[in-house]
Scaffold this motif. Structure first.
Motif, PDB file in Angstrom:
ATOM      1  N   LEU A  53      37.238 -10.607   9.807  1.00 29.44           N
ATOM      2  CA  LEU A  53      35.975 -11.332   9.607  1.00 29.44           C
ATOM      3  C   LEU A  53      34.790 -10.557  10.181  1.00 29.44           C
ATOM      4  O   LEU A  53      33.728 -10.485   9.564  1.00 29.44           O
ATOM      5  N   VAL A  54      34.956  -9.965  11.346  1.00 26.45           N
ATOM      6  CA  VAL A  54      33.875  -9.187  11.958  1.00 26.45           C
ATOM      7  C   VAL A  54      33.557  -7.972  11.093  1.00 26.45           C
ATOM      8  O   VAL A  54      32.387  -7.692  10.798  1.00 26.45           O
ATOM      9  N   THR A 110      45.679 -14.729  14.425  1.00 27.47           N
ATOM     10  CA  THR A 110      44.285 -15.077  14.729  1.00 27.47           C
ATOM     11  C   THR A 110      43.481 -13.832  15.094  1.00 27.47           C
ATOM     12  O   THR A 110      42.351 -13.649  14.618  1.00 27.47           O
ATOM     13  N   ALA A 111      44.049 -12.956  15.916  1.00 26.07           N
ATOM     14  CA  ALA A 111      43.352 -11.728  16.324  1.00 26.07           C
ATOM     15  C   ALA A 111      43.062 -10.841  15.115  1.00 26.07           C
ATOM     16  O   ALA A 111      41.956 -10.292  14.983  1.00 26.07           O
ATOM     17  N   LEU A 122      42.790 -11.813  11.926  1.00 23.47           N
ATOM     18  CA  LEU A 122      41.794 -12.485  11.084  1.00 23.47           C
ATOM     19  C   LEU A 122      40.386 -12.368  11.664  1.00 23.47           C
ATOM     20  O   LEU A 122      39.425 -12.134  10.923  1.00 23.47           O
ATOM     21  N   VAL A 123      40.256 -12.490  12.972  1.00 25.45           N
ATOM     22  CA  VAL A 123      38.939 -12.359  13.607  1.00 25.45           C
ATOM     23  C   VAL A 123      38.391 -10.952  13.394  1.00 25.45           C
ATOM     24  O   VAL A 123      37.217 -10.769  13.063  1.00 25.45           O
ATOM     25  N   GLN A 124      39.228  -9.948  13.548  1.00 28.73           N
ATOM     26  CA  GLN A 124      38.785  -8.562  13.335  1.00 28.73           C
ATOM     27  C   GLN A 124      38.360  -8.335  11.893  1.00 28.73           C
ATOM     28  O   GLN A 124      37.344  -7.682  11.620  1.00 28.73           O
TER      29      GLN A 124
END
Length: 174
Positions: free
Chosen positions: A23-24, A16-17, A19-21
């Motif tokens: 996406l940002v 999750t961490a 993927l979030v990075q």
């Protein structure tokens, strides 16, 4: 029994961490490229100011006729305020109209941010003031643009602009 659950949660948290990075970073890249993808091509006169920076590399800093504007009538601008500059075509180039502190209803326009107000003029930045280039191209541009040039911009709806190219061209006087 709690050990496998902890490993599963740690793996899910790590994925999750990451993927979030991603996406940002993708969102930031898309945001900066948006005017290039959907924007209307606009050619404006420009003058180079400073061709090199020892820390940032080879680039040409550009100055535009719409970087220093008279204060709009009946409005009191402050540093940090957004400003909108309508553009109109004249002799193959786009020229600035009267600056406004409110977004225009139609036509291509640039959205900038006031950096300073002094001497009855607003100093405005649009995010199109620097063109980074390989060393050979920066030296060539420095020589070719001494008397002025043309900046090819892409202006998206909403006034955001991106610099597409800098080339030799017409006299930058409006």
């Amino acid at each position: 029994m709690t050990r496998p659950l902890n490993r599963t949660l740690m793996k899910a948290g790590l994925v999750t961490a990451v993927l979030v990075q991603l996406l940002v970073l993708g969102g930031l890249a898309g945001y900066s490229q948006y005017p290039l993808w959907v924007g209307e091509e606009v050619r404006v006169a420009t003058l180079p100011v400073d061709p090199r920076d020892w820390f940032r590399g080879q680039y040409v800093r550009l100055d535009y006729p719409f970087s220093r504007l008279p204060i709009p009538d009946m409005e009191l601008p402050r540093g940090g305020d957004p400003v909108f500059v309508p553009l109109h075509r004249e002799d193959g180039l786009w020229r600035p109209g009267r600056a406004r502190l409110r977004e225009p209803d139609d036509g291509p326009y640039l959205r900038g941010r006031i950096t300073a107000v002094r001497g009855g003029r607003m100093h405005v930045r649009y995010g199109i003031e620097a063109w980074f280039a390989p060393p050979e191209e920066a030296r060539r541009l420095e020589a070719e643009l001494r008397d002025g040039g043309v900046a090819r911009l892409r202006v998206a709806p909403g006034g955001r602009a991106a610099l597409e190219a800098v080339e030799r061209g017409a006299d930058p006087a409006p």
